[in-house]
Design an enzyme around this catalytic site. Sequence first.
Site, PDB file in Angstrom:
ATOM      1  N   HIS A  60      59.296 -87.234  42.068  1.00  0.00           N
ATOM      2  CA  HIS A  60      58.732 -85.893  41.895  1.00  0.00           C
ATOM      3  C   HIS A  60      59.866 -84.886  41.736  1.00  0.00           C
ATOM      4  O   HIS A  60      60.862 -84.945  42.460  1.00  0.00           O
ATOM      5  CB  HIS A  60      57.876 -85.536  43.118  1.00  0.00           C
ATOM      6  N   ILE A 326      21.445 -66.959  -0.975  1.00  0.00           N
ATOM      7  CA  ILE A 326      22.677 -67.491  -0.357  1.00  0.00           C
ATOM      8  C   ILE A 326      23.335 -68.593  -1.186  1.00  0.00           C
ATOM      9  O   ILE A 326      24.518 -68.855  -1.054  1.00  0.00           O
ATOM     10  CB  ILE A 326      22.492 -67.978   1.102  1.00  0.00           C
ATOM     11  N   GLU A 391      12.170 -79.765  16.140  1.00  0.00           N
ATOM     12  CA  GLU A 391      11.895 -80.980  15.358  1.00  0.00           C
ATOM     13  C   GLU A 391      12.973 -82.043  15.511  1.00  0.00           C
ATOM     14  O   GLU A 391      12.733 -83.203  15.194  1.00  0.00           O
ATOM     15  CB  GLU A 391      11.748 -80.642  13.876  1.00  0.00           C
ATOM     16  N   ARG A 576       5.250 -81.950  22.379  1.00  0.00           N
ATOM     17  CA  ARG A 576       6.589 -81.395  22.184  1.00  0.00           C
ATOM     18  C   ARG A 576       6.769 -80.291  23.217  1.00  0.00           C
ATOM     19  O   ARG A 576       6.417 -79.147  22.988  1.00  0.00           O
ATOM     20  CB  ARG A 576       6.666 -80.824  20.764  1.00  0.00           C
TER      21      ARG A 576
END
Length: 618
Positions: A60, A326, A391, A576
């Site tokens: 160390h 877009i 989903e 769900r």
Amino acid sequence: MAELAAGNGLAVHAPEEINHPLWLARIAGLEPDILFSFYYRSLLSEELLAIPKLGGYNLHGSLLPKYRGRCPVNWVLVNGEKETGVTLHRMTPRPDDGDIIGCRRVAIDAEETALSLHRKIAAAGKELLAELVPKLADGTAVATPQDESEASYYGGRTPADGEIEWSRPAAEVGNLVRAVTRPWPGAFSWLGDRRIFFWRVKAVDLPAEDVPGTIVNTSPLTIACGSGAVEVDFAESDEGLYSSAAQLVTELNMAVGMRLGARSTRRSPARKTQVLILGVNGFIGNHLSERLLASGRYEVYGMDLRCNTLTRLLANPDFHFTEGDISIQREWIEYHVRKCDIVLPLVAIATPIEYVRNPLRVFELDFEENLRVVRYCARYGKRLLFPSTSEVYGMCTDDEFDERSSNLVLGPIHKQRWIYSCSKQMLDRVIWAYGSGEGLPFTLFRPFNWIGPRLDSLESARIGSSRVITRFILNLVEGTPTRLVDGGTQKRCFTDVKDGVECLFRIIENRDDRCNAQIFNIGNPDNEYSMIELARILREKFDAHPRRSEFPPDAGLQYVEARAFYGRGYQDVQHRRPSITRARRLLGWEPQVSFEESVEQTLDYFLEDAVTAMREGR
Ligand code: UGA
């Protein structure tokens, strides 16, 4: 190390988990006499330490028991020590604990840096080992217990710990600089919003007249500290190169009286956070814009093909709408990703019949076009809030779907319905990878059957392209039968858009950065109803509505097979239900709006819309 070892014909292994039974067995198989640890990051278990016949030893970089723990070479300099050293000790399962076999002392010079000290300690360690290893081998080494009353422990350091506190005495500032100078990340301070790293400084006496951090001289560059000052020899701005202080003074136009200190951003506190919303005219986009603008803390830059749902917002000075597509206006999007702070790409086809009717269009728009935006965010380091979807869980059999543990279960390829789920899932995974690999700041959110005003439109329902509630309302408005697919016993947790948007707003606020790299289900687990129940409640509300008489008589319910309704590529989800533990815990969010209230408001909106349309002859 690996190079050195390979060059000398020694095998190198870098196990993930050194205490794993596999590695214990392998190490035991080597029948080691002795085990050494040199700056090894993991703690070794009792079982592992019991393997070598003569025990395990650690070297160390301090004079134990002082400076146990991490980065001892840096810490001794930070603390202005005059002496340190290197210690060989017997290992126990606790860090830097165990009997000392021997040590070497190392003096710390006034000019010492972490690198020069590291080299001295390494040389001392070599001498120490040369002396002690033979003694360990022949059993003549003497072990002395550590004196706990002398022990000190220091933790790890990060680059952020290099920030200079000018209110400290000059000697302390100097110590920090030499403790973390190259090749460590460096001590630094801010001049406005520019960061300056200080590679070498020296403490000088100066009467305490100036506020700490003030530049009191530019030649040589001298900065006032809590007491005294430091003269800078070498430094570097975060956009520049390692340079002399004189060069830095010229490059940054430093002048006497300027002050270094904490970062002051260019952005004034009054600047509002800029949010880019692609698909701003959509259901979530327009409700969210309204919430953001109402808070007064955000400016919204939005693009969409139309702005018919946004008329109430167009006059707001913090709302900037641009009409566009877009997939065409790519430059506009790249420019605005760079300009804004937060990006929400909400453009997507999200009605199940389109997944079956136009699967490729779903892939192209939902996946490909959005991937481009994700990449812009990664390139410019912008915070991305991406709409994943309920989903993605598909036909998961869990009672409640959990963001971290539930499996994502999709049907076979010919069931084209899953192309939407799969596209979204893939983007979730891509974003996650950009986040973990390249530091993209992101949050994924999964709306669970949000309902409310402006969910799709009656026109879209007319061509079959709408979610169930809008479709059922159209049936009532037109006096056509409400069609229950496959019996109508499948359930959904309907979530009021006001609740959903409130949750999203809290994610945008991102208090204490707690939403970073998180996924949130946003749904109301208490509002779980079957399609039959939805049809029934809608009828009740419709019959009680003041405008009921303006619409044709009820045509009743009709049971249809999924194949006839959606086509062959459809497959349904029977239940769900979200777990919202994460949103509750991290955001303090709780859905408030009951199903009945939500259905009533949605119905009311569309009935008013239908009446206006009839009057206008639409
Ligand atoms: C929806 C959409 O995929 C997305 O908008 C979204 O990602 C997600 O769920 C969500 O909002 O959480 P789904 O719930 O199947 O999927 O969509 P709906 O079209 O609203 O259908 C709900 C149920 O009603 C389905 O079982 C469907 O078969 C049934 N249905 C639909 C009928 O019984 N009759 C109809 O006329 C229309």
